[in-house]
Design an enzyme around this catalytic site. Structure first.
Site, PDB file in Angstrom:
ATOM      1  N   GLU A  60       0.924  -1.220  -0.068  1.00  0.00           N
ATOM      2  CA  GLU A  60       0.020   0.032   0.157  1.00  0.00           C
ATOM      3  C   GLU A  60       0.961   1.160  -0.010  1.00  0.00           C
ATOM      4  O   GLU A  60       0.591   2.159  -0.501  1.00  0.00           O
ATOM      5  CB  GLU A  60      -0.915  -0.012   1.271  1.00  0.00           C
ATOM      6  CG  GLU A  60      -2.196  -0.910   1.074  1.00  0.00           C
ATOM      7  CD  GLU A  60      -1.829  -2.295   1.403  1.00  0.00           C
ATOM      8  OE1 GLU A  60      -0.813  -2.639   1.944  1.00  0.00           O
ATOM      9  OE2 GLU A  60      -2.940  -2.952   1.425  1.00  0.00           O
ATOM     10  N   HIS A 129     -10.955  -4.642   9.861  1.00  0.00           N
ATOM     11  CA  HIS A 129     -11.389  -4.410   8.688  1.00  0.00           C
ATOM     12  C   HIS A 129     -12.816  -3.759   8.410  1.00  0.00           C
ATOM     13  O   HIS A 129     -13.438  -3.548   7.610  1.00  0.00           O
ATOM     14  CB  HIS A 129     -11.694  -5.950   7.701  1.00  0.00           C
ATOM     15  CG  HIS A 129     -10.448  -6.584   7.152  1.00  0.00           C
ATOM     16  ND1 HIS A 129      -9.236  -6.941   7.871  1.00  0.00           N
ATOM     17  CD2 HIS A 129     -10.187  -7.088   6.066  1.00  0.00           C
ATOM     18  CE1 HIS A 129      -8.520  -7.243   7.085  1.00  0.00           C
ATOM     19  NE2 HIS A 129      -9.104  -7.601   5.702  1.00  0.00           N
TER      20      HIS A 129
END
Lengths: 325, 352
Positions: A60, A129
């Protein structure tokens, strides 16, 4: 005018951008061969090719940072994160680089980049998440943060984000990708930084954004059924924050309930409450009531997660407690 | 102090051997007296400009005109000057927080660079960036960056744009040995390699990440270039105190990148003769080690070599030094008499 789901609205906005501007390309984990974790980019690789639809390694920091570099060189990248929670890994790049580089270069470098990420809880993905860090990013100068609650807003905000010469973070409520709504065939866009008064009323103002609009609208329906006249505001943009629209509403209803789907403490609604208190305290008939999800890590268990999530009952309790309505 | 960080008294091309596919080092001048297309005196001039600029920065830090963190490039001049001299104007340069040397080697205005350190309105970033954030977009100098290794994907992205637009431009990314233990360093290496980006990763290995010698923080010794085989990135080691060797290694890597070979890696062994920043008392290393490296100071060795080979006279060297001293004095004066930024500048340059 056709009724489509939010995922389709995003897809339409991305496709027209890719069709119209060769400087636009997309990067992200599994956006190509796989078609996107939430299927937003399904079919894009075949249509636009691997140079413009770039599957990235699970890195990322590197691919978000590469987006910044490409934008600094004049391209207009659209970078997708698979989850809002994964943006944490790249916060240094988002904050220190994307948002700061313009200022620390004295205005020499622009970063015209859109960052998209699914946000929010509700599908039993557990603590890592399910978080909603768009509220953290709203504090960072040098970038904009938007979050749609309908297919109409998703397309309108996405078009404006893509046109913008700044980094724009688009938080996409994961639970709303399948939400339906009317979207006109003709072109329109939505100015970033303008809240939407989605329902006019005179007794109480309810404010939220993103997935929070769903329990909020349910609460508004139930209040209306009881004869309470409710004004509903969807912020749509967390940064810039359109506090003027909220203040104008409070000057009409004298009562304000702010609702966050994210954790209650330190969220954008704390900011809304503080701003309204400073600018319009003399108009307030009672306390500003703040509703948010519990200040706990997101639990996996279905029942527990639902208990933590903000729902219409929480909002109605706040309205009753604060104003006796 | 660890003996492995000692310089060899005379660098040999054996010590600075290249890895597989790598560029070789050099002893500076070849037997025939060196390629004619290199302006040796210009290289010396740039190195000396950086040295004198940095010493002037140090003075003005001591007298309070420059504040914040100040990281000087003293000792490392041959790396930046040699590498940047091998680039084209349309190549991008990305630097770290020890960025003054790279900026000056690129030709960023000396006066405006000094003014930036003084925090003045005439500075390269109007006084908003400071020592660690020199930018000159017109010269494609895309910044000093102050989060260790944070600049690496920026460089990959600039290179991605060059590849996307099908130019033969490239991006050079400077970073230090301290960067190599950051995750983003490894992420960027892999990304650049898998996408074959036109980026030259240039490691300035000065043996210390702030006060930590490589041995104390890295498993695997002081050499980084062999590890690049992990990413299938061709890598070379070069003597960072030898400006011509650095230039030659860079030219080789640059030619490969322009030919479409993808990322390349150069590790220059170098040394800063001063502390990490002006706040550094250097308790972590002995002066003996510093003195040994100073024997190889390119500011002294390079002109001595040029004179010995008959490629420059002492008089030419002295003239260059005198002109540079004037230029730096003028830059300090320019910075001193430049205005402070107007308060209205606080909230400009935030959004486009």
């Amino acid at each position: 005018m056709a009724e489509i789901v939010l995922r389709e609205a995003l897809k339409r906005g991305l496709e027209e951008a890719l069709d119209n501007d060769p400087r636009i390309f997309m990067m992200g984990e599994d956006i190509g061969e796989y078609g996107g974790a939430y299927a937003v980019t399904d079919g894009f690789l075949k249509k636009y090719g691997p140079e413009r639809i770039k599957d990235t390694p699970i890195s990322e920091q590197a691919f978000l940072g590469a987006g910044i570099g490409a934008a600094a060189a004049g391209l207009r990248p659209i970078v997708e994160f698979m989850s809002m929670s994964f943006t944490l890994v790249a916060f240094d790049q988002i904050v220190n680089m994307a948002a700061n580089i313009r200022y620390m270069s004295g205005g020499q470098i622009s970063v015209p980049m859109v960052i998209r990420a699914p946000t929010g809880a509700g599908v039993q993905l557990g603590a890592t998440h399910s978080q909603s860090f768009e509220t953290w990013l709203a504090e960072v100068p040098g970038m904009k943060v938007v979050c749609p609650s309908t297919p109409y807003d998703a397309l309108g905000l996405l078009r404006s984000a893509i046109k913008d010469d700044n980094p724009v973070f688009m938080a996409e409520p994961a639970l709303l990708y399948g939400a339906k709504g009317e979207v006109p065939d003709e072109y329109y866009d939505i100015e970033i930084g303008k809240a939407d008064v989605t329902r006019e009323g005179s007794d109480v103002t309810l404010v939220s954004y993103g997935y929070g609009m769903r329990p909020l609208n349910e609460a508004a329906d139930r209040l209306s059924a009881k004869g309470v006249s409710v004004e509903v505001i969807d912020l749509r943009s967390l940064s810039p924050l359109d506090i003027t629209t909220v203040v104008s509403s409070v000057q009409k209803t004298y009562k304000l309930v702010v609702v966050d789907n994210a954790r209650r403490t330190g969220g954008i609604m704390a900011e809304v409450a503080a701003e309204v208190q400073e600018r319009a305290s003399e108009w307030l008939d009672g306390p500003i009531m703040r509703v948010g999800s519990d200040d706990v890590p997101w639990p996996y268990n279905r029942g527990l997660e639902r208990e933590v999530l903000t729902d219409a009952d929480d909002i109605l309790r706040a309205v009753e407690y604060g104003f006796g309505l | 102090m660890a003996s492995s960080t000692k310089p060899s008294s005379k660098p040999s091309s054996k010590r600075f051997k290249s890895s597989k596919n790598g560029a070789g080092g050099s002893e500076g001048l070849d037997e025939s007296g060196v390629a004619a297309n290199i302006d040796h005196l210009h290289l010396f001039r740039q190195m000396f400009l950086i040295r004198q600029f940095e010493l002037a920065c140090g003075e003005n830090y001591s007298n309070g005109m420059i504040r914040g963190f100040l990281h000087l490039y003293v000792g490392q001049e041959a790396t930046g000057v040699g590498a940047i001299s091998a680039l084209r104007d349309d190549d991008y340069i990305v630097s770290h927080y020890r960025d003054h040397g790279h900026a000056l080697a690129r030709g960023v205005d000396v006066n405006r660079s000094m003014a930036e350190l003084f925090g003045r309105a005439t500075g390269t970033s109007k006084g908003k960036g400071g020592s660690m954030h020199i930018f000159d977009a017109a010269k494609r100098f895309m910044g000093g960056h102050a989060i260790v290794a944070g600049q690496m994907p920026l460089a990959a992205g600039l290179a991605l744009a060059q590849q996307y637009e099908k130019t033969d431009g490239l991006t050079i990314c400077f970073f230090g040995d301290g960067s190599t233990n950051q995750g983003i360093y490894h992420e960027t290496m892999n990304l650049a390699a898998v996408w074959k980006l036109p980026v030259l990763f240039f490691l300035e290995n000065n043996m210390y990440g702030m006060g930590s010698s490589i041995e104390r923080v890295r498993a695997g010794g002081i050499d980084f270039y062999p590890g690049m085989s992990t990413y299938e990135i061709p890598a070379a080691e070069v003597d960072g105190m030898d400006v011509l060797a650095v230039r030659e290694a860079t030219e080789t890597a640059v030619a490969r990148i322009r030919a479409g070979a993808g990322p390349q890696f150069i590790e220059a062994k170098t040394f800063r003769f001063v502390g990490h920043s002006l706040a550094d008392g250097q308790k972590y290393r002995g002066q003996k080690e510093v003195k040994e490296w100073e024997q190889r100071d390119p500011i002294n060795t390079f002109p001595a070599l040029l004179i010995k080979k008959g490629m420059a006279t002492q008089k030419q060297i002295e003239e260059i030094k005198a002109r540079v001293d004037e230029e730096v004095a003028e830059a300090v004066e320019f910075a001193e008499r430049s205005p402070e930024p107007d308060p209205s500048e606080i909230d400009t340059d935030i959004l486009a």
